[in-house]
Structure formats: C-alpha cells, structure tokens
Scaffold this motif. Structure first.
Motif, PDB file in Angstrom:
ATOM      1  N   SER A 233       5.471   4.515   1.661  1.00 37.49           N
ATOM      2  CA  SER A 233       4.874   3.274   2.124  1.00 37.49           C
ATOM      3  C   SER A 233       3.914   3.551   3.269  1.00 37.49           C
ATOM      4  O   SER A 233       4.184   4.370   4.148  1.00 37.49           O
ATOM      5  CB  SER A 233       5.987   2.331   2.593  1.00 37.49           C
ATOM      6  OG  SER A 233       5.445   1.196   3.191  1.00 37.49           O
ATOM      7  N   SER A 234       2.798   2.878   3.241  1.00 40.15           N
ATOM      8  CA  SER A 234       1.846   2.982   4.337  1.00 40.15           C
ATOM      9  C   SER A 234       2.172   1.896   5.351  1.00 40.15           C
ATOM     10  O   SER A 234       2.141   0.710   5.023  1.00 40.15           O
ATOM     11  CB  SER A 234       0.420   2.808   3.819  1.00 40.15           C
ATOM     12  OG  SER A 234      -0.497   2.887   4.881  1.00 40.15           O
ATOM     13  N   GLY A 235       2.533   2.294   6.539  1.00 39.04           N
ATOM     14  CA  GLY A 235       2.861   1.322   7.587  1.00 39.04           C
ATOM     15  C   GLY A 235       4.278   0.791   7.505  1.00 39.04           C
ATOM     16  O   GLY A 235       4.612  -0.176   8.180  1.00 39.04           O
ATOM     17  N   GLY A 236       5.100   1.371   6.670  1.00 42.94           N
ATOM     18  CA  GLY A 236       6.502   0.946   6.588  1.00 42.94           C
ATOM     19  C   GLY A 236       6.744  -0.333   5.808  1.00 42.94           C
ATOM     20  O   GLY A 236       7.876  -0.798   5.713  1.00 42.94           O
ATOM     21  N   GLU A 237       5.708  -0.911   5.237  1.00 40.15           N
ATOM     22  CA  GLU A 237       5.857  -2.141   4.455  1.00 40.15           C
ATOM     23  C   GLU A 237       6.286  -1.807   3.027  1.00 40.15           C
ATOM     24  O   GLU A 237       5.898  -0.774   2.486  1.00 40.15           O
ATOM     25  CB  GLU A 237       4.539  -2.914   4.429  1.00 40.15           C
ATOM     26  CG  GLU A 237       4.056  -3.372   5.788  1.00 40.15           C
ATOM     27  CD  GLU A 237       4.989  -4.401   6.410  1.00 40.15           C
ATOM     28  OE1 GLU A 237       5.459  -5.297   5.682  1.00 40.15           O
ATOM     29  OE2 GLU A 237       5.242  -4.298   7.618  1.00 40.15           O
ATOM     30  N   PRO A 238       7.056  -2.687   2.386  1.00 35.79           N
ATOM     31  CA  PRO A 238       7.455  -2.421   0.996  1.00 35.79           C
ATOM     32  C   PRO A 238       6.263  -2.500   0.042  1.00 35.79           C
ATOM     33  O   PRO A 238       5.266  -3.167   0.332  1.00 35.79           O
ATOM     34  CB  PRO A 238       8.461  -3.533   0.695  1.00 35.79           C
ATOM     35  CG  PRO A 238       8.194  -4.599   1.683  1.00 35.79           C
ATOM     36  CD  PRO A 238       7.592  -3.935   2.891  1.00 35.79           C
ATOM     37  N   TYR A 239       6.370  -1.797  -1.065  1.00 40.21           N
ATOM     38  CA  TYR A 239       5.328  -1.838  -2.084  1.00 40.21           C
ATOM     39  C   TYR A 239       5.979  -1.826  -3.458  1.00 40.21           C
ATOM     40  O   TYR A 239       7.126  -1.423  -3.615  1.00 40.21           O
ATOM     41  CB  TYR A 239       4.337  -0.682  -1.937  1.00 40.21           C
ATOM     42  CG  TYR A 239       4.917   0.688  -2.153  1.00 40.21           C
ATOM     43  CD1 TYR A 239       4.962   1.259  -3.427  1.00 40.21           C
ATOM     44  CD2 TYR A 239       5.417   1.429  -1.087  1.00 40.21           C
ATOM     45  CE1 TYR A 239       5.486   2.525  -3.623  1.00 40.21           C
ATOM     46  CE2 TYR A 239       5.941   2.696  -1.281  1.00 40.21           C
ATOM     47  CZ  TYR A 239       5.984   3.233  -2.549  1.00 40.21           C
ATOM     48  OH  TYR A 239       6.503   4.483  -2.736  1.00 40.21           O
ATOM     49  N   THR A 240       5.228  -2.289  -4.443  1.00 40.64           N
ATOM     50  CA  THR A 240       5.680  -2.272  -5.831  1.00 40.64           C
ATOM     51  C   THR A 240       4.654  -1.508  -6.654  1.00 40.64           C
ATOM     52  O   THR A 240       3.468  -1.812  -6.608  1.00 40.64           O
ATOM     53  CB  THR A 240       5.819  -3.714  -6.383  1.00 40.64           C
ATOM     54  OG1 THR A 240       6.709  -4.444  -5.539  1.00 40.64           O
ATOM     55  CG2 THR A 240       6.358  -3.699  -7.803  1.00 40.64           C
TER      56      THR A 240
ATOM     57  N   ILE B 135       0.860  -1.185   0.000  1.00 43.49           N
ATOM     58  CA  ILE B 135       0.000   0.000   0.000  1.00 43.49           C
ATOM     59  C   ILE B 135       0.900   1.241   0.000  1.00 43.49           C
ATOM     60  O   ILE B 135       1.840   1.334   0.774  1.00 43.49           O
ATOM     61  CB  ILE B 135      -0.910   0.054   1.255  1.00 43.49           C
ATOM     62  CG1 ILE B 135      -1.726  -1.231   1.407  1.00 43.49           C
ATOM     63  CG2 ILE B 135      -1.793   1.289   1.236  1.00 43.49           C
ATOM     64  CD1 ILE B 135      -2.848  -1.399   0.431  1.00 43.49           C
ATOM     65  N   GLN B 136       0.571   2.188  -0.862  1.00 44.16           N
ATOM     66  CA  GLN B 136       1.293   3.454  -0.906  1.00 44.16           C
ATOM     67  C   GLN B 136       0.352   4.572  -0.486  1.00 44.16           C
ATOM     68  O   GLN B 136      -0.781   4.645  -0.957  1.00 44.16           O
ATOM     69  CB  GLN B 136       1.808   3.734  -2.327  1.00 44.16           C
ATOM     70  CG  GLN B 136       2.569   5.044  -2.426  1.00 44.16           C
ATOM     71  CD  GLN B 136       2.789   5.484  -3.854  1.00 44.16           C
ATOM     72  OE1 GLN B 136       1.829   5.665  -4.606  1.00 44.16           O
ATOM     73  NE2 GLN B 136       4.038   5.650  -4.233  1.00 44.16           N
TER      74      GLN B 136
END
Length: 142
Positions: A35-42, A5-6
């Motif tokens: 990034s939303s919540g510090g998780e990676p996104y593509t 999620i971005q």
C-alpha cells in the motif's frame, strides 16, 4: 486497481498502480506490491496461461511462436473499466468457455499483444470493394 494506490516494484523499478492504470507482467515475473501511504487498496488480476497466449499468438500471426511479454504500465481508464467488467463477468459466470466470454477476451488479448509488441497481427488479404459493400447494404435494405 479498483480502489487505493499500490506501490509495485517490477524489474527493480518502483511504480504506482491506481485506478485507471494497468500493469502487464510476463509470466513468472517476480514483483511485489504494498500500500502506498498505508491506505487499503483493492487489486483484481488476470492470470493468463502460457498455452492460451501461445495459441492466440499463433491464431493472430498465422505462425507458431512463443510470445514474450514485456512488463509495462498502461494508463487507460477506458480499458481499465473494460477489464473490470470482464473480471466481474468471469467471476459471476459458470465458465469462461461461453461465446460471450470468449468475445470479451479477444479484444483484450489483441491489445495485450500489440501493447507489449510481442507480435504483429497478420494482415488479412482480400476485402470487399466499396461497390460490393454498397451493394450488400442496398440488397439488405430491400
């Protein structure tokens, strides 16, 4: 978005962009994304030239016009999947000029213009009558 999620800020408004969501932005739109919540996104993007947009708009409307795309967020998992296939095909293709690539682009560009309400497609005049269509189908079957 293909993964994660971005959080994106467009026109001063924060939105969440994730799988199945499409963000349309006019050329030159200033935006950011984290990034939303510090998780990676593509994230996969298309950058469509202003000249191409102008040429397609003229072809669809029959008049010379300068389309102005309004930024919008669309939630459409089927369209998002189509765009991902198109992105992958373009990435693997030797060039975007093949008939197959152009055929894939046209429905997307039509959707882009109608969703952003920048142009209204020109109505084609004339058509086959139901009798003509029936006759052509029957003739082709013989």
């Amino acid at each position: 978005m293909t993964r994660g999620i971005q959080r994106q800020c467009v026109n001063g408004e924060a939105v969440l962009l994730g799988p199945g969501r499409i963000s349309l932005m006019p050329p030159g739109e200033i935006h950011d994304g984290v990034s939303s919540g510090g998780e990676p996104y593509t994230l996969k993007t298309f950058r469509v030239s202003a000249n191409l947009l102008r040429d397609i708009a003229e072809e669809l409307t029959g008049t010379s016009c300068e389309p102005e795309l309004a930024g919008t967020m669309i939630e459409d998992p089927l369209l998002a999947a189509h765009l991902l296939r198109l992105h992958d095909a373009l990435s693997q293709s030797r060039g975007a000029s093949s008939l197959a690539m152009q055929t894939e682009w046209l429905p997307f560009l039509h959707f882009l213009f109608t969703q952003s309400r920048t142009i209204r497609p020109q109505a084609a005049r004339g058509a086959l009558s139901p009798l003509s269509i029936y006759y052509d189908v029957e003739t082709a079957a013989d």
